[in-house]
Scaffold this motif. Structure first.
Motif: not given
Length: 246
Positions: A164-186
């Motif tokens: 709608t805004a006539g725009r686009s996003v660009r992503f490049d050189d994505v370098d990420v790491r992840a770590e599990t921090t929480e776990a639960w059951q509801d």
């Protein structure tokens, strides 16, 4: 003239005075020893007829008293020596309570024994890249089966807003790491949160002109986000439910 003490007075005098005065024990011992020596070596042999019954009973009482004190003191020594070599009781450290993550992982593993927080962190990092790819393509449909209905509606609205805004996003050189921090059951659902951090190139373009209106084409920016996933408890597929900026 020889003074003879009544037997009851002699015994009562020793009982009433000597046990309450510990310092009298050595003196009594010396006195008793002296009298015995005199009897044994003959100094009193000539005067034996002059020694009264009271004196003999007094000497006997003193000997018994000193002997009893010595025996009681010696009887205490082995007990004191034995007590000195008894090792102190061993104090066990208190058990370390499990962390919230460990506790939550244990709950999830009741129905999914193969759940691995480290492997799940890898899945979270991959999902982060896939979401950024869907935003860049302005196509939420490619992730529909990996998002909760609420998350899918949010991503779909983002993509439609770009169009709608006539725009686009660009992503490049994505370098990420992840770590599990929480776990639960509801209730009957499992939940896991992973912290994603790293860097990437990100910028927003104006479709009509190609000008950068936000971000940079050349300078990477830092990335920090928390991704929360959910599923029906058990061996079911994880779906992304929330993305929160750090």
């Amino acid at each position: 003239m020889t003074m003879t003490l009544p037997p009851d007075l002699a015994v009562r005098s020793v009982r009433d005075w000597l046990p309450d005065r510990a310092w009298m024990a050595p003196v009594a011992g010396l006195a008793a020893g002296g009298l015995l020596a005199r009897l044994l070596f003959g100094e009193l042999q000539q005067q034996a007829s002059g020694i009264g019954v009271g004196e003999l009973m007094l000497v006997s009482a003193l000997v018994l008293l000193v002997t009893g004190l010595v025996l009681r003191r010696r009887a205490k020594l082995p007990r004191l020596a034995a007590a000195a070599v008894v090792p102190p009781p061993r104090v066990e450290p208190p058990p370390v309570p499990p962390l919230d993550l460990d506790r939550g992982v244990g709950v999830i593993r009741r129905a999914d024994r193969g759940f691995d927080p480290a492997r799940f962190a890898g899945y979270a990092a991959m999902m982060f890249r896939d979401v950024e790819g869907a935003r860049m393509a302005r196509d939420a449909g490619r992730l529909r089966d990996r998002l909760t209905p609420e998350m899918y509606v949010e991503l779909l609205a983002f993509c439609e807003g770009l169009r709608t805004a006539g725009r686009s996003v660009r992503f490049d050189d994505v370098d990420v790491r992840a770590e599990t921090t929480e776990a639960w059951q509801d209730g009957d659902r499992d939940y896991v949160t992973a912290y994603v951090a790293g860097s990437m190139l990100s910028h927003t373009l104006e479709d009509a002109t190609g000008h950068v209106v936000e971000g940079s084409r050349t300078k990477s920016g830092s990335v920090e986000a928390f991704l929360t996933f959910t599923r029906p408890a058990g061996l079911n597929f994880w779906m992304l439910s929330i993305i929160q900026g750090a």
